[in-house]
Motif scaffolding. Structure first.
Motif, PDB file in Angstrom:
ATOM      1  N   ASP A  74      -9.405   6.480   8.016  1.00 35.37           N
ATOM      2  CA  ASP A  74      -8.320   5.498   8.199  1.00 35.37           C
ATOM      3  C   ASP A  74      -8.252   4.930   9.619  1.00 35.37           C
ATOM      4  OD1 ASP A  74      -7.060   5.406   5.611  1.00 35.37           O
ATOM      5  OD2 ASP A  74      -6.474   7.471   5.944  1.00 35.37           O
ATOM      6  N   ASP A 131      -6.780   7.596  -2.112  1.00 32.25           N
ATOM      7  CA  ASP A 131      -7.454   6.289  -2.062  1.00 32.25           C
ATOM      8  C   ASP A 131      -8.908   6.433  -1.617  1.00 32.25           C
ATOM      9  OD1 ASP A 131      -6.109   6.992   0.347  1.00 32.25           O
ATOM     10  OD2 ASP A 131      -6.405   4.989   1.149  1.00 32.25           O
ATOM     11  N   HIS A 132      -9.260   7.609  -1.109  1.00 29.95           N
ATOM     12  CA  HIS A 132     -10.660   7.851  -0.713  1.00 29.95           C
ATOM     13  C   HIS A 132     -11.317   8.971  -1.509  1.00 29.95           C
ATOM     14  CE1 HIS A 132      -9.507   5.197   2.433  1.00 29.95           C
ATOM     15  NE2 HIS A 132      -8.613   6.040   2.875  1.00 29.95           N
ATOM     16  N   SER A 161     -12.455   3.325   6.646  1.00 31.03           N
ATOM     17  CA  SER A 161     -12.355   3.389   5.188  1.00 31.03           C
ATOM     18  C   SER A 161     -11.519   2.261   4.598  1.00 31.03           C
ATOM     19  CB  SER A 161     -11.781   4.738   4.768  1.00 31.03           C
ATOM     20  OG  SER A 161     -10.532   4.925   5.371  1.00 31.03           O
ATOM     21  N   HIS A 162     -10.932   1.428   5.444  1.00 29.01           N
ATOM     22  CA  HIS A 162     -10.252   0.215   4.959  1.00 29.01           C
ATOM     23  C   HIS A 162     -10.640  -0.945   5.868  1.00 29.01           C
ATOM     24  CE1 HIS A 162      -7.528   2.377   2.290  1.00 29.01           C
ATOM     25  NE2 HIS A 162      -7.183   3.164   3.288  1.00 29.01           N
ATOM     26  N   HIS A 175     -11.362  12.694   4.610  1.00 29.49           N
ATOM     27  CA  HIS A 175      -9.896  12.829   4.452  1.00 29.49           C
ATOM     28  C   HIS A 175      -9.643  12.747   2.954  1.00 29.49           C
ATOM     29  CE1 HIS A 175      -5.758  11.367   4.481  1.00 29.49           C
ATOM     30  NE2 HIS A 175      -6.066  10.106   4.423  1.00 29.49           N
ATOM     31  N   GLU A 213      -6.865  11.857   1.119  1.00 27.78           N
ATOM     32  CA  GLU A 213      -5.871  11.021   0.446  1.00 27.78           C
ATOM     33  C   GLU A 213      -6.560  10.331  -0.739  1.00 27.78           C
ATOM     34  OE1 GLU A 213      -3.523   8.552   3.033  1.00 27.78           O
ATOM     35  OE2 GLU A 213      -2.035   8.222   1.461  1.00 27.78           O
ATOM     36  N   PHE A 267       0.845  -1.198   0.000  1.00 30.41           N
ATOM     37  CA  PHE A 267       0.000   0.000   0.000  1.00 30.41           C
ATOM     38  C   PHE A 267       0.876   1.241   0.000  1.00 30.41           C
ATOM     39  CE2 PHE A 267      -2.447   3.332   2.045  1.00 30.41           C
ATOM     40  CZ  PHE A 267      -3.610   3.285   1.313  1.00 30.41           C
ATOM     41  N   HIS A 284      -4.965  10.376   9.806  1.00 33.44           N
ATOM     42  CA  HIS A 284      -3.554  10.627   9.982  1.00 33.44           C
ATOM     43  C   HIS A 284      -3.060  11.826   9.191  1.00 33.44           C
ATOM     44  CE1 HIS A 284      -2.247   8.562   6.067  1.00 33.44           C
ATOM     45  NE2 HIS A 284      -3.542   8.543   6.091  1.00 33.44           N
TER      46      HIS A 284
HETATM   47 FE1  FEO Z   1      -4.963   8.092   4.412  1.00 32.32          FE
HETATM   48 FE2  FEO Z   1      -6.564   5.347   3.343  1.00 32.32          FE
HETATM   49  O1  FEO Z   1      -5.862   7.063   3.192  1.00 32.32           O
END
Ligand code: FEO
Length: 397
Positions: free
Chosen positions: A168, A87-88, A224-225, A83, A85, A26, A149
């Motif tokens: 996250d 990936d979201h 979110s994961h 957030h 980032e 990741f 984060h």
């Molecule tokens: Fe901080 Fe899953 O993105």
């Protein structure tokens, strides 16, 4: 459980995330032995529909196919960006095209970041701590939790349902046979590894965030994961609290070294002896190759000062010590005073290179490095003892 379609988690709350079971690294950085998921959720109120987080760029078609099974994207009123980032938020630009009446709900920090991710005017409403948005019989409430984060991070609470969307935090890179955490007890080590990899540098912020929400009625934690938590949600909050609470130890000087020919090891012994002679300071000395990464991280977090013993090999810092220096930005030590020492054969660049790295990440290096060409002479070992004394006195101060 079939994760290829949308899943109703609770009346009016659907998971519309995507899976990535084959992912093995990741962010080009963290091993993901069990893949991951990018979770997104639909929340339907009587009057309004919100989507909490989206998914990674490139997974648009799967995401919108799932979303469309739950709600016509044109009817989405809000995209909550916990957030930014990618990936979201990677499909957010496309989502806004398909949801022309939608407004983004996010923090001021997220608004700033989105401006540099999606280069066009965005329909954004910045939310503040405790602000609420009524969906009709259901209320979104926002908690600012910066540095969980990223600086932009918020939690979104669905008040009436006792649900908390945490992005996250409380997540895991884990793609299992179920969306439910209680059906995947084997994933807990992956959750801990995820914490160590991504959340751990922000322990103080974790404690602040948990303190904010732990008085709330929370029965569902929707990260979110990875898996969604529907049992013992407060125990999971407490688990993060435990992982984030610093151990109480005496003031500590940590001596870390490499030494292929015992020269730098002899210097490390002298530094440690000098530190111990001061009294009142715990002095720990370790060859870095003897330290598993989790133990190294624990020791670094508990250290008030550091002495790095680095031999020069091929005009450079040897790789195991570079890895230690790299780790320093993934944990937060108690103190940031450091010193360098080491043996070399003919050039001796390692201490200077390491000093530049340490200063670059915010360490103070107040004492000159002690270097020895080949075997340290008695006077060099005395300089090492003096270096240890100076560090220990800095710790005591
Ligand atoms: Fe901080 Fe899953 O993105």
């Amino acid at each position: 459980m079939d994760l290829s379609g949308a899943i109703e988690l609770h009346p009016g709350i659907h998971w519309v995330g995507v899976t990535d079971p084959g992912l093995r690294l990741f962010d080009d950085l963290y091993p993901t032995d069990h893949g991951t998921t990018y979770n997104a959720y639909v929340v339907k109120g009587r009057d309004k529909v919100a989507v909490v987080d989206t998914v990674k760029h490139g997974r648009e078609e799967e995401f919108f196919a799932k979303l469309s099974r739950v709600v016509d994207p044109a009817q989405v009123d809000y995209y909550v960006v916990n957030h930014t980032e990618p990936d979201h938020s990677g499909v957010l630009a496309e989502a806004l095209k398909r949801s022309p009446k939608a407004t983004i709900l996010c923090s001021q920090g997220a608004k700033n970041f989105l401006a540099n991710q999606i280069h066009e005017p965005l329909p954004i409403r910045v939310v503040k701590e405790g602000e609420t948005v009524d969906l009709g019989g259901r209320t979104l409430k926002f908690w600012l939790v910066p540095f969980l984060h990223w600086p932009d991070t918020i939690f979104t609470q669905l008040v009436e349902d006792g649900a908390l969307f945490t992005c996250d935090a409380f997540g895991a890179h884990y793609c299992g046979r179920s969306i439910w955490a209680d059906e995947l007890p084997e994933y807990v080590p992956d959750m801990h590894f995820y914490f160590d990899s991504i959340i751990r540098p922000f322990k103080a912020q974790v404690l602040a965030a948990v303190a904010k929400v732990k008085g709330q009625r929370i029965g569902l934690i929707l990260p979110s994961h990875g898996p969604v938590i529907r049992r013992n949600a407060h125990e999971v909050l407490e688990r993060y609290e435990t992982w984030s609470t610093p151990r109480q130890t005496d003031p500590t000087l940590l001596v870390l070294y490499l030494s292929p020919h015992h020269n730098t090891a002899a210097m490390a012994e002298a530094v440690a002896a000098g530190g111990a002679a001061v009294g009142g300071v715990r002095v720990l000395r370790h060859h870095v190759n003897d330290l598993p990464t989790p133990e190294l991280r624990d020791l670094v977090e508990e250290a008030d000062a550091f002495a790095f013993g680095i031999p020069t090999i091929n005009k450079d810092v040897p790789k195991p010590m570079w890895e230690v220096l790299a780790q320093l930005s993934t944990v937060k030590p108690r103190g940031n005073v450091a010193a360098l020492f080491g043996s070399y054969g003919w050039s001796g660049e390692a201490c200077k290179l390491a000093e530049e790295r340490l200063k670059g990440i915010g360490f103070k290096v107040p004492f000159p490095a002690v270097r020895a060409q080949f075997s340290p002479r008695p006077e060099t070992l005395e300089q090492c003892r003096e270096l240890g004394r100076s560090l220990a006195e800095a710790v005591r101060r």
